[in-house]
Design a protein around this motif. Structure first.
Motif, PDB file in Angstrom:
ATOM      1  N   GLN A 255     146.175 -27.979  13.179  1.00  9.22           N
ATOM      2  CA  GLN A 255     146.622 -26.584  13.156  1.00  9.22           C
ATOM      3  C   GLN A 255     148.015 -26.525  13.783  1.00  9.22           C
ATOM      4  O   GLN A 255     148.165 -26.770  14.981  1.00  9.22           O
TER       5      GLN A 255
ATOM      6  N   TYR B  61     148.237 -24.283  17.081  1.00 12.89           N
ATOM      7  CA  TYR B  61     147.076 -24.130  17.955  1.00 12.89           C
ATOM      8  C   TYR B  61     147.511 -24.058  19.416  1.00 12.89           C
ATOM      9  O   TYR B  61     148.377 -24.806  19.860  1.00 12.89           O
ATOM     10  N   GLU B  62     146.904 -23.135  20.172  1.00 19.34           N
ATOM     11  CA  GLU B  62     147.136 -23.015  21.607  1.00 19.34           C
ATOM     12  C   GLU B  62     145.789 -23.058  22.311  1.00 19.34           C
ATOM     13  O   GLU B  62     144.862 -22.337  21.927  1.00 19.34           O
TER      14      GLU B  62
ATOM     15  N   HIS C 260     142.307 -30.355  16.429  1.00 16.49           N
ATOM     16  CA  HIS C 260     143.153 -29.202  16.740  1.00 16.49           C
ATOM     17  C   HIS C 260     144.609 -29.465  16.365  1.00 16.49           C
ATOM     18  O   HIS C 260     145.371 -28.528  16.109  1.00 16.49           O
ATOM     19  N   GLY C 261     145.004 -30.737  16.336  1.00 17.38           N
ATOM     20  CA  GLY C 261     146.369 -31.085  15.974  1.00 17.38           C
ATOM     21  C   GLY C 261     146.695 -30.796  14.522  1.00 17.38           C
ATOM     22  O   GLY C 261     147.871 -30.749  14.141  1.00 17.38           O
TER      23      GLY C 261
ATOM     24  N   GLN D  67     144.030 -20.052  12.858  1.00 16.26           N
ATOM     25  CA  GLN D  67     143.789 -19.350  14.124  1.00 16.26           C
ATOM     26  C   GLN D  67     143.254 -17.950  13.863  1.00 16.26           C
ATOM     27  O   GLN D  67     142.305 -17.496  14.523  1.00 16.26           O
TER      28      GLN D  67
ATOM     29  N   ALA E  98     147.367 -29.908  21.584  1.00 17.05           N
ATOM     30  CA  ALA E  98     146.385 -29.966  20.499  1.00 17.05           C
ATOM     31  C   ALA E  98     145.880 -31.395  20.351  1.00 17.05           C
ATOM     32  O   ALA E  98     146.625 -32.296  19.944  1.00 17.05           O
TER      33      ALA E  98
ATOM     34  N   GLU F 120     142.530 -29.946  27.098  1.00 18.81           N
ATOM     35  CA  GLU F 120     143.810 -29.434  26.605  1.00 18.81           C
ATOM     36  C   GLU F 120     144.420 -28.427  27.576  1.00 18.81           C
ATOM     37  O   GLU F 120     145.636 -28.453  27.833  1.00 18.81           O
TER      38      GLU F 120
END
Length: 723
Positions: free
Chosen positions: A467, A470-471, A464-465, A150, A460, A433
């Protein structure tokens, strides 16, 4: 929520090893020597990691497309550097060579208000942890593994990025010593840095370089350059909680705390942690996002208590709740004074008190700020963890019931959302998301006694999952398809409890790799939740149960397996932190603790899987007490179905299938009743479909017996090692 690494381990623990600030033992010396040797024999790639130059899209040749989340902070750095070299602005005759900026506010809270996001303003990095050092020609951010990607996405190319905890990467102190061999003045705001962090950094600098000085700035330099930086005009009233929710009147909590202070040899105590003030006085506020805390300080002695708070926030029933209108100071009334009076009163009262406890760091509690610490004379100062940490961690019977009830309503909200989401996705609705995050918050806030979410919801999808933290944001939110996993990590603040749950789902047909990953994470979660153990077992010891199925395939996760959780308090609460490398002293489990169980697998640029339940520590009174030891176990209070389509049932032993069947039966009984009460028919049938009985296979009985035997052998050896 992901179990963050407590504290700033790169300083006081020298990349993970604890040592006394005044004595470095032979093991630590050997470790330091090995690290130094390792850093002298690096490949070009490793050198870029060690220097922080391994940055995404920051090549010296040509201009590369920048990530959409990247923030341009060049102008802010230029403005700040002008201040570093201006004694008039600094109100100091000597300039600064560097500035240390942390993520903290005045109370060292986990989540800070927008006004206190100084580190984010100067760097552009919006993650929950990380500190920066800015010199006249360099800007560096240290971020741990779960926030590293991030940070790489958000920092522009003016910044160097250090992966905190990587043995190749120097600590802040090591970097400053190598950067300024001739000496330097490093400025920092003492209100915004915990005393333990400040003292450990200062000690390390002085041990290795007498020419490096850590300087308390007279003004906050970020505030000086931050345009449009002002407190919100909105009045945020504080409010009090009835004993119906807290289970104990505030006067009883005062007696307990005073008794603990007496045992510690302290006549008084300064309380700076907002969660401790909230618990002690049964008071809540609206000053801190995701936690209902009110900004304030408390001075507590054996006969008096004073709350320092903005008087505009206590206009309603707070004053009468604390008998504050009664003249004089008594042991059953709270004196209320303006927030900033603490700086005068603490100095004055320390002239009367003989001993004053100033909280030190402990797990998720950083302790008092350097500014508070230095106001108490050294000869009167007792620096120890706050006794309130341990008092509030053990929930009383009313709080335990409240936590269970809050999780039942929360589980119902999750079932209603997941049914709605799957149905609308099949109907052709477009989702991303961010929309999932917003909708899940809406379902949760419609529940009885819901006050807020307990942290920013994590959704995520796909890559992205991979990380861990992750937001989604407006610039990064991915559209949802049916070809990968979706991690949904969310929680709520209710008047009777705090929740935190993670589920991983798939809207299509999962791949074999996705099923394998999900099943391993589930097995690890079940193995930990099933444990029965003697009451002297340390939390760090159980971490291997969750990680073992993941280690089998050469994977691991860069966060703890579990963290303590409060009752309408913080989502990360001391003293529980579950990690095989605990990095701090640990208490044993106690009946009434609540904590998370959240293993995960994160495959870079592919997908991620995480599952999280909150567990309650319970007594096992039916077991024989050997050598005077009691036995404890866990009870899952999170009640949300797992995703059967992602489970390889042939990987589960009969014992694990039996656990899953019992868990599903508990969901049908408790969540089913709640869904019926709320007339949520569609969600009820969705829940029933996703908690069907799983057949147990006779063929796996032998393997199951071997698994149980190996577990008993392992725990037996572990127990004898700990004795």
């Amino acid at each position: 929520m992901i179990s963050a690494v407590p504290g700033r381990t790169n300083l006081a623990t020298n990349n993970g090893l604890i040592y006394d600030f005044f004595f470095i033992g032979p093991i630590e010396r050997l470790y330091n020597f090995m690290i130094t040797c390792t850093r002298h024999n690096l490949s070009p790639y490793e050198k870029r990691i060690a220097s922080g130059e391994l940055r995404q899209a920051c090549s010296n040749i040509g201009l590369l497309p920048q990530p959409p989340r990247r923030v341009n902070t060049t102008g802010r750095l230029i403005a700040l550097r002008k201040l570093l070299n201006d004694p008039a602005e600094l109100k100091d005759p000597f300039p600064l060579h560097a500035l240390l900026v942390t993520s903290d506010d005045d109370h060292q809270t986990e989540f800070v208000s927008n006004y206190d996001k100084r580190r984010e303003y100067i760097s552009g990095f919006s993650g929950g942890g990380g500190d920066v050092i800015i010199t006249m020609n360099k800007a560096i951010l240290w971020a741990d593994g779960q926030f590293y990607q991030q940070a790489n996405d958000e920092l522009n190319c003016d910044w160097l990025l250090m992966q905190d905890g990587n043995p190749l990467v120097p600590s802040q102190a090591e970097w400053l010593i190598s950067e300024f061999p001739g000496g330097a003045r490093i400025g920092a705001d003492p209100k915004l840095i915990a005393a333990d962090y400040w003292n450990s950094l200062e000690y390390e600098l002085q041990q290795k370089s007498l020419k490096l000085e850590l300087v308390k700035t007279k003004i906050n330099l970020i505030d000086k350059i931050w345009t449009n930086h002002s407190q919100t005009d909105e009045e945020k009233h504080a409010f009090t909680l009835d004993d119906h929710y807290t289970g104990k009147h505030w006067t009883l909590k005062l007696k307990e705390t005073r008794r603990e202070l007496k045992h510690l040899g302290a006549e008084a105590m300064v309380i700076t942690a907002l969660d401790e003030i909230a618990w002690l006085l049964n008071i809540r506020g609206r000053d801190i996002p995701y936690t209902r805390f009110v900004k304030g300080y408390v001075l507590l002695s054996q006969t008096t208590i004073t709350l320092y708070v903005d008087p505009n926030k206590t206009k309603l029933n707070v004053t009468s709740f604390f008998n504050a209108e009664i003249p004089g100071l008594t042991d059953s009334s709270v004196e209320m004074k303006p927030y900033n009076d603490i700086w005068i009163d603490l100095r004055t009262r320390c002239q009367i008190w003989k001993t004053v406890l100033v909280p030190s760091s402990f797990v998720y509690s950083p302790g008092a700020s350097k500014q508070i610490y230095d106001l108490v004379p050294e000869e009167k100062r007792i620096s120890k963890p706050s006794p309130i940490i341990h008092l509030k961690a053990v929930k009383n019977p009313t709080e335990r019931v409240g936590m269970r009830n809050a999780h039942i309503r929360d589980g119902a909200a999750m079932c209603m959302f997941l049914e709605y989401f799957e149905r609308r996705f099949k109907a052709g609705d477009l989702w991303d998301e961010l929309k999932i995050s917003q909708e899940i918050n809406r379902f949760r806030m419609e529940q009885h006694l819901a006050v807020d979410v307990s942290f920013r919801t994590i959704v995520a999808f796909g890559t992205h999952g991979s990380q861990p933290h992750y937001e989604p944001s407006l610039t990064t939110s991915l559209p949802i398809f049916d070809n990968s996993t979706i991690i949904i990590d969310s929680g709520g603040q209710y008047c009777d409890g705090t929740t935190d749950v993670t589920r991983t789902i798939h809207l299509g047909e999962p791949t074999d790799d996705q099923k394998d990953a999900y099943s391993r994470v589930l097995i690890g979660s079940i193995q930990l939740a099933s444990l029965i153990f003697p009451d002297n077992l340390k939390p760090s010891s159980i971490d291997v149960l969750a990680r073992a199925p993941i280690w089998e395939i050469g994977e691991d996760y860069q966060h703890g397996t579990g963290h303590g959780i409060g009752a309408f308090l913080g989502v990360h609460e001391s003293p529980v932190y579950i990690h095989y490398n605990p990095r701090m002293k640990q208490d044993h489990f106690k009946v009434g603790f609540f904590f998370s169980n959240e293993p995960g697998i994160y495959l870079e640029n592919k997908f991620g899987v995480r599952l999280e339940n909150v567990l309650e520590v319970i007594d096992k009174p039916y077991l024989k007490h050997t050598y005077g030891r009691s036995y404890l176990g866990f009870s899952d209070v999170t009640l949300v179905p797992y995703s059967n389509k992602l489970i390889k049932f042939e990987m589960l032993s009969n014992r694990e299938k039996r656990w899953l069947n019992n868990y599903n039966a508990k969901i049908r009984r408790l969540i089913g009743a709640e869904l019926k009460r709320q007339n949520a028919t569609d969600a009820f049938y969705w829940m029933m479909d996703n908690t069907q009985h799983i057949p147990e296979s006779r063929a796996s009985i032998h393997c199951q017996s071997i698994s149980i035997l190996m577990s008993h052998i392992f725990l037996s050896k572990l127990y004898h090692l700990l004795m």
